[in-house]
Design an enzyme around this catalytic site. Structure first.
Site, short mmCIF file in Angstrom:
data_model
loop_
_atom_site.label_atom_id
_atom_site.label_comp_id
_atom_site.label_asym_id
_atom_site.label_seq_id
_atom_site.Cartn_x
_atom_site.Cartn_y
_atom_site.Cartn_z
N GLY A 46 41.11 20.36 -9.84
CA GLY A 46 40.50 21.18 -8.81
C GLY A 46 40.74 20.57 -7.44
O GLY A 46 40.93 19.34 -7.32
N GLN A 51 39.56 19.17 1.57
CA GLN A 51 40.25 17.94 1.15
C GLN A 51 41.66 17.83 1.71
O GLN A 51 42.25 16.75 1.69
CB GLN A 51 40.32 17.86 -0.39
CG GLN A 51 38.97 17.65 -1.04
CD GLN A 51 39.11 17.58 -2.55
OE1 GLN A 51 39.14 18.60 -3.21
NE2 GLN A 51 39.21 16.37 -3.09
N CYS A 94 37.28 12.26 -8.19
CA CYS A 94 37.63 13.13 -7.06
C CYS A 94 38.93 12.63 -6.46
O CYS A 94 39.10 11.43 -6.28
CB CYS A 94 36.50 13.07 -6.03
SG CYS A 94 36.78 14.14 -4.60
N LEU A 95 39.83 13.57 -6.13
CA LEU A 95 41.10 13.15 -5.53
C LEU A 95 40.90 12.49 -4.17
O LEU A 95 41.77 11.76 -3.71
CB LEU A 95 42.04 14.36 -5.39
CG LEU A 95 42.49 15.00 -6.72
CD1 LEU A 95 43.34 16.23 -6.45
CD2 LEU A 95 43.26 14.00 -7.57
N HIS A 136 31.61 21.03 -8.61
CA HIS A 136 32.15 19.92 -7.80
C HIS A 136 32.92 20.47 -6.60
O HIS A 136 32.75 19.99 -5.47
CB HIS A 136 33.05 19.07 -8.71
CG HIS A 136 33.77 17.95 -8.03
ND1 HIS A 136 33.57 16.62 -8.36
CD2 HIS A 136 34.70 17.93 -7.03
CE1 HIS A 136 34.35 15.85 -7.60
NE2 HIS A 136 35.04 16.63 -6.79
N GLU A 137 33.76 21.49 -6.85
CA GLU A 137 34.59 22.02 -5.76
C GLU A 137 33.76 22.82 -4.76
O GLU A 137 33.99 22.73 -3.54
CB GLU A 137 35.72 22.90 -6.32
CG GLU A 137 36.68 22.19 -7.28
CD GLU A 137 37.25 20.90 -6.73
OE1 GLU A 137 37.38 20.76 -5.50
OE2 GLU A 137 37.54 20.00 -7.55
N HIS A 140 32.21 20.63 -2.31
CA HIS A 140 33.11 20.21 -1.22
C HIS A 140 33.02 21.16 -0.03
O HIS A 140 33.13 20.74 1.12
CB HIS A 140 34.57 20.20 -1.70
CG HIS A 140 35.02 18.92 -2.33
ND1 HIS A 140 35.03 17.72 -1.65
CD2 HIS A 140 35.51 18.64 -3.56
CE1 HIS A 140 35.50 16.76 -2.44
NE2 HIS A 140 35.79 17.29 -3.62
ZN ZN Z 1 36.45 16.26 -5.28
#
Ligand code: ZN
Length: 184
Positions: A46, A51, A94-95, A136-137, A140
Site C-alpha cells: 500500500g 508518502q 511502513c515504506l 494504515h493508508e 496517512h
Molecule cells: Zn505507511
C-alpha cells in the site's frame, strides 16, 4: 510511468492532512500509476500520496498474496464507513519507516467507501491484511503514521533511529531525492 521517491519519517509532509480529490485529471492518472509502480517496486502492499509528497487523498493498494491474481486498487477520497467492534493486533511496517515493525491493534473488519479513476463509487468490506492496509493508508491521509498508535517511548525510539538513518544516508550521498529512486 515513473518511480517516485518515498518520503522518510520524520517529515512534516507526512504529518499534514491531505486534500480531497475534486477532479480526475491526466496528472492524477499519472500520479496513481506512478504510485502503483513505486509500491510494487519497493516492494509494498500500500502507498498513500502524501508518502510521495503529494497532499491529495489518493491511496493505492494490492494485498493479493501467494497464488492470488494481482489486484491493484486506486482509491480516491477513501474513508472508513464502518468498523467492526472486534479488534485484532497485526504487525505493521511502513515504506516511510523502513526496517521498523510494531504490533498495532485495529478493527478486524472495515467497510471502505471510495471513488475510482472512472468516477465510480465503491463500498467494500475488507478483512485480514486488506483491512489493516486500508486503515494504515487512510491514516496517512490524515497525517497519522502507524507509530502514532504506539506508546510515546516506542514512538520516540523509532523516530530517533529514523533521524539517524536519514543523517547517515545524507552523508553517504543519497541526497534529498530518496533511496527508492532508480536510474531511468
Ligand atoms: Zn505507511
Amino acid at each position: 510511468m515513473a518511480l517516485r521517491p518515498i518520503l522518510l519519517h520524520p517529515d512534516p509532509r507526512l504529518k499534514a492532512a491531505a486534500k480531497p480529490v475534486t477532479a480526475v485529471t491526466d496528472d492524477l492518472r499519472r500520479l496513481a500509476s506512478d504510485m502503483l509502480e513505486t509500491m510494487y517496486d519497493a516492494p509494498g502492499i500500500g502507498l498513500a500520496a502524501p508518502q510521495v509528497g503529494v497532499p491529495l487523498r489518493v491511496v493505492v493498494m494490492d494485498c493479493a498474496k501467494g497464488e492470488d491474481p494481482p489486484r491493484p486498487l486506486v482509491l480516491l477520497n477513501p474513508r472508513v464507513a464502518w468498523a467492526s467492534e472486534e479488534r485484532k493486533p497485526c504487525e505493521e511496517g511502513c515504506l516511510s519507516i523502513p526496517e521498523h515493525y510494531a504490533e498495532v491493534t485495529r478493527p478486524a473488519e472495515v467497510e471502505v467507501e471510495w471513488t475510482d479513476l472512472d468516477g465510480q463509487a465503491h463500498r467494500e468490506r475488507f478483512d485480514g491484511l486488506w483491512a489493516v492496509c486500508a486503515q494504515h493508508e487512510i491514516d496517512h491521509l490524515d497525517g497519522r503514521l502507524f507509530i502514532d498508535h504506539l506508546g510515546p517511548i516506542k514512538r520516540q525510539m523509532i523516530t530517533r533511529k529514523m533521524e539517524k538513518l536519514k543523517r547517515d544516508r545524507a552523508r553517504e550521498g543519497f541526497g534529498q531525492r530518496g533511496w527508492h529512486e532508480a536510474p531511468l
